[in-house]
Motif scaffolding. Structure first.
Motif, PDB file in Angstrom:
ATOM      1  N   ASN A 107     -10.906  -3.156 -40.168  1.00  0.00           N
ATOM      2  CA  ASN A 107      -9.863  -3.760 -39.343  1.00  0.00           C
ATOM      3  C   ASN A 107     -10.365  -4.223 -37.983  1.00  0.00           C
ATOM      4  OD1 ASN A 107      -7.676  -3.345 -41.205  1.00  0.00           O
ATOM      5  ND2 ASN A 107      -7.875  -1.172 -40.743  1.00  0.00           N
ATOM      6  N   ALA A 108     -11.635  -4.025 -37.696  1.00  0.00           N
ATOM      7  CA  ALA A 108     -12.193  -4.396 -36.399  1.00  0.00           C
ATOM      8  C   ALA A 108     -12.401  -5.906 -36.312  1.00  0.00           C
ATOM      9  CB  ALA A 108     -13.518  -3.676 -36.178  1.00  0.00           C
ATOM     10  N   LYS A 109     -12.306  -6.403 -35.091  1.00  0.00           N
ATOM     11  CA  LYS A 109     -12.528  -7.828 -34.860  1.00  0.00           C
ATOM     12  C   LYS A 109     -13.391  -8.006 -33.609  1.00  0.00           C
ATOM     13  CE  LYS A 109      -7.973  -8.140 -32.694  1.00  0.00           C
ATOM     14  NZ  LYS A 109      -7.784  -6.730 -32.632  1.00  0.00           N
ATOM     15  N   VAL A 110     -13.881  -9.211 -33.422  1.00  0.00           N
ATOM     16  CA  VAL A 110     -14.713  -9.513 -32.260  1.00  0.00           C
ATOM     17  C   VAL A 110     -13.949  -9.129 -30.995  1.00  0.00           C
ATOM     18  CG1 VAL A 110     -15.802 -11.375 -30.944  1.00  0.00           C
ATOM     19  CG2 VAL A 110     -15.978 -11.337 -33.442  1.00  0.00           C
ATOM     20  N   GLY A 111     -14.636  -8.400 -30.103  1.00  0.00           N
ATOM     21  CA  GLY A 111     -14.018  -7.927 -28.863  1.00  0.00           C
ATOM     22  C   GLY A 111     -13.600  -6.474 -28.927  1.00  0.00           C
ATOM     23  N   ASP A 112     -13.444  -5.928 -30.147  1.00  0.00           N
ATOM     24  CA  ASP A 112     -13.104  -4.514 -30.303  1.00  0.00           C
ATOM     25  C   ASP A 112     -14.323  -3.652 -30.020  1.00  0.00           C
ATOM     26  OD1 ASP A 112     -10.516  -5.086 -31.061  1.00  0.00           O
ATOM     27  OD2 ASP A 112     -10.831  -4.723 -33.201  1.00  0.00           O
ATOM     28  N   CYS A 113     -14.076  -2.396 -29.688  1.00  0.00           N
ATOM     29  CA  CYS A 113     -15.160  -1.447 -29.468  1.00  0.00           C
ATOM     30  C   CYS A 113     -15.195  -0.440 -30.609  1.00  0.00           C
ATOM     31  CB  CYS A 113     -14.976  -0.735 -28.130  1.00  0.00           C
ATOM     32  SG  CYS A 113     -15.299  -1.825 -26.721  1.00  0.00           S
ATOM     33  N   LEU A 114     -16.378   0.127 -30.813  1.00  0.00           N
ATOM     34  CA  LEU A 114     -16.594   1.092 -31.883  1.00  0.00           C
ATOM     35  C   LEU A 114     -17.266   2.328 -31.325  1.00  0.00           C
ATOM     36  CD1 LEU A 114     -18.112  -1.408 -34.470  1.00  0.00           C
ATOM     37  CD2 LEU A 114     -15.752  -0.594 -34.405  1.00  0.00           C
ATOM     38  N   LYS A 115     -17.001   3.452 -31.983  1.00  0.00           N
ATOM     39  CA  LYS A 115     -17.698   4.687 -31.625  1.00  0.00           C
ATOM     40  C   LYS A 115     -18.362   5.241 -32.866  1.00  0.00           C
ATOM     41  CE  LYS A 115     -13.818   7.886 -32.217  1.00  0.00           C
ATOM     42  NZ  LYS A 115     -13.002   8.898 -31.555  1.00  0.00           N
ATOM     43  N   LYS A 116     -19.440   5.985 -32.650  1.00  0.00           N
ATOM     44  CA  LYS A 116     -20.162   6.599 -33.755  1.00  0.00           C
ATOM     45  C   LYS A 116     -19.300   7.690 -34.367  1.00  0.00           C
ATOM     46  CE  LYS A 116     -24.584   5.711 -31.617  1.00  0.00           C
ATOM     47  NZ  LYS A 116     -25.740   6.280 -30.950  1.00  0.00           N
ATOM     48  N   LYS A 117     -19.283   7.699 -35.683  1.00  0.00           N
ATOM     49  CA  LYS A 117     -18.531   8.717 -36.435  1.00  0.00           C
ATOM     50  C   LYS A 117     -19.448   9.216 -37.533  1.00  0.00           C
ATOM     51  CE  LYS A 117     -14.601   9.226 -39.413  1.00  0.00           C
ATOM     52  NZ  LYS A 117     -13.707   8.496 -40.284  1.00  0.00           N
ATOM     53  N   GLY A 118     -20.439   9.965 -37.167  1.00  0.00           N
ATOM     54  CA  GLY A 118     -21.435  10.415 -38.129  1.00  0.00           C
ATOM     55  C   GLY A 118     -22.707   9.591 -38.003  1.00  0.00           C
ATOM     56  N   ALA A 119     -23.657   9.883 -38.868  1.00  0.00           N
ATOM     57  CA  ALA A 119     -24.969   9.244 -38.780  1.00  0.00           C
ATOM     58  C   ALA A 119     -24.930   7.744 -39.058  1.00  0.00           C
ATOM     59  CB  ALA A 119     -25.931   9.925 -39.743  1.00  0.00           C
ATOM     60  N   ASP A 120     -24.152   7.323 -40.051  1.00  0.00           N
ATOM     61  CA  ASP A 120     -24.146   5.917 -40.437  1.00  0.00           C
ATOM     62  C   ASP A 120     -22.747   5.328 -40.510  1.00  0.00           C
ATOM     63  OD1 ASP A 120     -26.961   5.794 -40.799  1.00  0.00           O
ATOM     64  OD2 ASP A 120     -26.738   6.775 -42.739  1.00  0.00           O
ATOM     65  N   ASP A 121     -21.834   5.841 -39.726  1.00  0.00           N
ATOM     66  CA  ASP A 121     -20.456   5.371 -39.800  1.00  0.00           C
ATOM     67  C   ASP A 121     -19.911   5.128 -38.397  1.00  0.00           C
ATOM     68  OD1 ASP A 121     -18.199   4.565 -41.130  1.00  0.00           O
ATOM     69  OD2 ASP A 121     -17.447   6.585 -41.508  1.00  0.00           O
ATOM     70  N   LEU A 122     -19.050   4.128 -38.290  1.00  0.00           N
ATOM     71  CA  LEU A 122     -18.417   3.775 -37.029  1.00  0.00           C
ATOM     72  C   LEU A 122     -16.919   3.655 -37.236  1.00  0.00           C
ATOM     73  CD1 LEU A 122     -20.795   0.862 -35.938  1.00  0.00           C
ATOM     74  CD2 LEU A 122     -20.806   3.182 -35.032  1.00  0.00           C
ATOM     75  N   GLU A 123     -16.154   3.834 -36.146  1.00  0.00           N
ATOM     76  CA  GLU A 123     -14.717   3.585 -36.200  1.00  0.00           C
ATOM     77  C   GLU A 123     -14.286   2.920 -34.909  1.00  0.00           C
ATOM     78  OE1 GLU A 123     -12.627   7.287 -36.801  1.00  0.00           O
ATOM     79  OE2 GLU A 123     -12.803   7.863 -34.725  1.00  0.00           O
ATOM     80  N   VAL A 124     -13.153   2.234 -34.959  1.00  0.00           N
ATOM     81  CA  VAL A 124     -12.630   1.517 -33.800  1.00  0.00           C
ATOM     82  C   VAL A 124     -12.273   2.525 -32.702  1.00  0.00           C
ATOM     83  CG1 VAL A 124     -10.789   0.003 -32.977  1.00  0.00           C
ATOM     84  CG2 VAL A 124     -11.763  -0.352 -35.248  1.00  0.00           C
ATOM     85  N   ALA A 125     -12.593   2.156 -31.465  1.00  0.00           N
ATOM     86  CA  ALA A 125     -12.300   2.995 -30.302  1.00  0.00           C
ATOM     87  C   ALA A 125     -11.750   2.108 -29.189  1.00  0.00           C
ATOM     88  CB  ALA A 125     -13.561   3.699 -29.816  1.00  0.00           C
TER      89      ALA A 125
END
Length: 83
Positions: free
Chosen positions: A14-32
């Motif tokens: 669901n992320a789009k250009v301009g959104d920020c992400l945070k690390k959620k484990g070694a190889d996973d990211l989620e919107v922040a």
């Protein structure tokens, strides 16, 4: 599918250009939230191939993933610093 109890709006799908992400484990990211100290990256662009991110100013990392049910190639996010 997403794990029970998780917020589907926070997935990279669901992320789009301009959104920020945070690390959620070694190889996973989620919107922040971009103002959050947990934010690690900001999405600078979404492209079909990792090599294109070399031309995106400010790129410090890339993240590839396949959208659920997609038949096409993986999506590559060009990531810059969130702060």
């Amino acid at each position: 599918m997403i794990p029970k109890g998780s917020d589907p709006t926070c997935t990279v799908d669901n992320a789009k250009v301009g959104d920020c992400l945070k690390k959620k484990g070694a190889d996973d990211l989620e919107v922040a939230d971009c103002s959050s100290p947990d934010a690690d990256y900001k999405i600078l662009n979404s492209l079909p191939d990792k090599s294109f991110c070399d031309r995106v100013s400010g790129t410090i990392a890339t993240y590839s993933y396949e959208r659920p049910g997609a038949i096409a190639l993986p999506t590559v996010l060009c990531l810059g610093s969130a702060h």
